[in-house]
Design a protein around this motif. Structure first.
Motif, mmCIF file in Angstrom:
data_model
loop_
_atom_site.group_PDB
_atom_site.id
_atom_site.type_symbol
_atom_site.label_atom_id
_atom_site.label_comp_id
_atom_site.label_asym_id
_atom_site.label_seq_id
_atom_site.Cartn_x
_atom_site.Cartn_y
_atom_site.Cartn_z
ATOM 1 N N LEU A 73 96.192 54.943 35.299
ATOM 2 C CA LEU A 73 96.827 53.723 35.775
ATOM 3 C C LEU A 73 98.315 53.669 35.442
ATOM 4 N N MET A 74 98.717 54.413 34.431
ATOM 5 C CA MET A 74 100.118 54.417 34.047
ATOM 6 C C MET A 74 100.952 55.203 35.048
ATOM 7 N N THR A 84 95.838 66.233 22.848
ATOM 8 C CA THR A 84 94.724 65.598 23.546
ATOM 9 C C THR A 84 95.052 64.151 23.902
ATOM 10 N N PRO A 85 94.452 63.613 24.958
ATOM 11 C CA PRO A 85 94.706 62.223 25.320
ATOM 12 C C PRO A 85 94.081 61.266 24.303
ATOM 13 N N GLY A 86 94.689 60.103 24.188
ATOM 14 C CA GLY A 86 94.184 59.092 23.256
ATOM 15 C C GLY A 86 95.327 58.342 22.627
ATOM 16 N N GLY A 87 94.999 57.502 21.649
ATOM 17 C CA GLY A 87 96.035 56.715 20.986
ATOM 18 C C GLY A 87 95.456 55.744 19.985
ATOM 19 N N GLY A 88 96.250 54.782 19.617
ATOM 20 C CA GLY A 88 95.903 53.863 18.552
ATOM 21 C C GLY A 88 94.864 52.827 18.940
ATOM 22 N N VAL A 89 94.050 52.443 17.955
ATOM 23 C CA VAL A 89 93.097 51.349 18.119
ATOM 24 C C VAL A 89 93.850 50.054 17.821
ATOM 25 N N GLU A 90 93.985 49.205 18.825
ATOM 26 C CA GLU A 90 94.754 47.981 18.660
ATOM 27 C C GLU A 90 93.901 46.873 18.047
ATOM 28 N N SER A 91 94.563 45.828 17.599
ATOM 29 C CA SER A 91 93.884 44.696 16.970
ATOM 30 C C SER A 91 92.818 44.121 17.899
ATOM 31 N N GLY A 92 91.615 43.940 17.378
ATOM 32 C CA GLY A 92 90.512 43.382 18.151
ATOM 33 C C GLY A 92 89.725 44.398 18.956
ATOM 34 N N GLU A 93 90.170 45.661 18.983
ATOM 35 C CA GLU A 93 89.468 46.699 19.728
ATOM 36 C C GLU A 93 88.481 47.447 18.839
ATOM 37 N N THR A 94 87.413 47.931 19.443
ATOM 38 C CA THR A 94 86.560 48.918 18.804
ATOM 39 C C THR A 94 87.105 50.301 19.170
ATOM 40 N N PRO A 95 86.696 51.354 18.463
ATOM 41 C CA PRO A 95 87.118 52.706 18.870
ATOM 42 C C PRO A 95 86.751 53.017 20.321
ATOM 43 N N MET A 96 85.582 52.548 20.762
ATOM 44 C CA MET A 96 85.187 52.765 22.150
ATOM 45 C C MET A 96 86.139 52.051 23.102
ATOM 46 N N ASP A 97 86.494 50.814 22.779
ATOM 47 C CA ASP A 97 87.442 50.079 23.615
ATOM 48 C C ASP A 97 88.756 50.842 23.739
ATOM 49 N N ALA A 98 89.240 51.305 22.600
ATOM 50 C CA ALA A 98 90.543 51.972 22.574
ATOM 51 C C ALA A 98 90.528 53.282 23.357
ATOM 52 N N SER A 133 88.421 54.251 25.664
ATOM 53 C CA SER A 133 88.203 53.964 27.079
ATOM 54 C C SER A 133 89.503 53.525 27.748
ATOM 55 N N ARG A 134 90.248 52.663 27.081
ATOM 56 C CA ARG A 134 91.534 52.201 27.632
ATOM 57 C C ARG A 134 92.525 53.358 27.770
ATOM 58 N N GLU A 135 92.639 54.155 26.721
ATOM 59 C CA GLU A 135 93.603 55.255 26.742
ATOM 60 C C GLU A 135 93.279 56.266 27.842
ATOM 61 N N LEU A 136 92.016 56.619 27.985
ATOM 62 C CA LEU A 136 91.642 57.607 28.999
ATOM 63 C C LEU A 136 91.813 57.049 30.406
ATOM 64 N N ARG A 137 91.471 55.792 30.581
ATOM 65 C CA ARG A 137 91.662 55.163 31.892
ATOM 66 C C ARG A 137 93.148 55.108 32.249
ATOM 67 N N ASP A 138 93.975 54.690 31.290
ATOM 68 C CA ASP A 138 95.393 54.510 31.568
ATOM 69 C C ASP A 138 96.136 55.840 31.707
ATOM 70 N N GLU A 139 95.808 56.815 30.864
ATOM 71 C CA GLU A 139 96.564 58.057 30.837
ATOM 72 C C GLU A 139 96.112 59.068 31.882
ATOM 73 N N ILE A 140 94.793 59.256 32.017
ATOM 74 C CA ILE A 140 94.317 60.347 32.885
ATOM 75 C C ILE A 140 93.344 59.897 33.978
ATOM 76 N N GLY A 141 92.971 58.613 33.986
ATOM 77 C CA GLY A 141 92.088 58.115 35.027
ATOM 78 C C GLY A 141 90.627 58.474 34.844
ATOM 79 N N LEU A 142 90.213 58.710 33.618
ATOM 80 C CA LEU A 142 88.823 59.079 33.327
ATOM 81 C C LEU A 142 88.084 57.883 32.754
ATOM 82 N N THR A 143 86.900 57.607 33.305
ATOM 83 C CA THR A 143 86.051 56.522 32.819
ATOM 84 C C THR A 143 84.932 57.094 31.964
#
Length: 208
Positions: free
Chosen positions: A151-152, A83-97, A99-109
């Motif tokens: 976006l990737m 499944t798409p997704g990845g690590g929660v980086e420093s300063g991110e919430t799970p939602m931030d992480a 959202s970033r992973e889905l936007r970058d990997e598959i273009g889903l908002t």
């Protein structure tokens, strides 16, 4: 061999920390790896505690036909559909992480995390290099079918070992007879229950 096809105590590493072929001795936070060797610590109520825990978030993306979107990860020893997704980086919430992973990997908002459907925890320094344990949380995301294009670039995706995306039906997964693996390792049953009975009252714990 574990049922998923990985030798016990072996796996792929976390792509957030490694590039190129993952070293065999490093275990990743993907739950296709068998956790039989853990033995303890998989109760339903407790969470892994500590400040040096690798936290990852992943999306169970289902379309209107209940197909799941999986990425093809070309690793050194196997191909794994995950499944798409990845690590929660420093300063991110799970939602931030997520959202970033889905936007970058598959273009889903997404506008929220969605229901928390599956969870996995493990303690020990062997699971991700430099960490004392891992927590993997899976969230249900419902959407209309679309062509994944984030976006990737293809080159950037390949650096994370992702070589493509595919929508899989339950019948597709059940009927697959090739060498590729699925993550989580019990994906077919997990999805079958989720589709048939809906969101669980509490996240289903992944493990042995």
């Amino acid at each position: 061999m574990n049922r998923c096809g990985w030798p016990p105590g072996k796996g792929a590493c976390d792509r957030q920390h490694w590039r190129g072929d993952p070293p065999d001795e490093v275990l990743l936070s993907w739950p296709c790896v068998g956790f039989r060797e853990l033995g303890q610590g998989f109760g339903y109520g407790d969470r892994v505690v500590g400040s040096n825990i690798r936290h990852s978030v992943r999306a169970v993306v289902l379309d209107e036909a209940d197909r799941v979107l999986l990425g093809r990860h070309r690793l050194k020893t196997a191909v794994v559909w995950a499944t798409p997704g990845g690590g929660v980086e420093s300063g991110e919430t799970p939602m931030d992480a997520l959202s970033r992973e889905l936007r970058d990997e598959i273009g889903l908002t997404i506008s929220d995390l969605g229901p928390h459907v599956w969870s996995q925890e493990a303690t020990g320094s062997k699971y991700v290099a430099g960490y004392d344990g891992v927590v993997n949380d899976y969230f249900l995301v419902r959407t209309s079918s679309f062509t994944p294009r984030g976006l990737m670039t293809d080159v950037e995706l390949a650096q994370g070992w992702i070589t493509g995306w595919r929508w899989w039906s339950l019948r597709d997964i059940a009927g697959y007879g090739g060498p590729d693996l699925f993550s989580p390792r019990d994906l077919l049953n997990l999805l079958g229950v989720l589709v048939a009975f809906g969101v669980p009252a509490q996240p289903v714990r992944l493990g042995a």
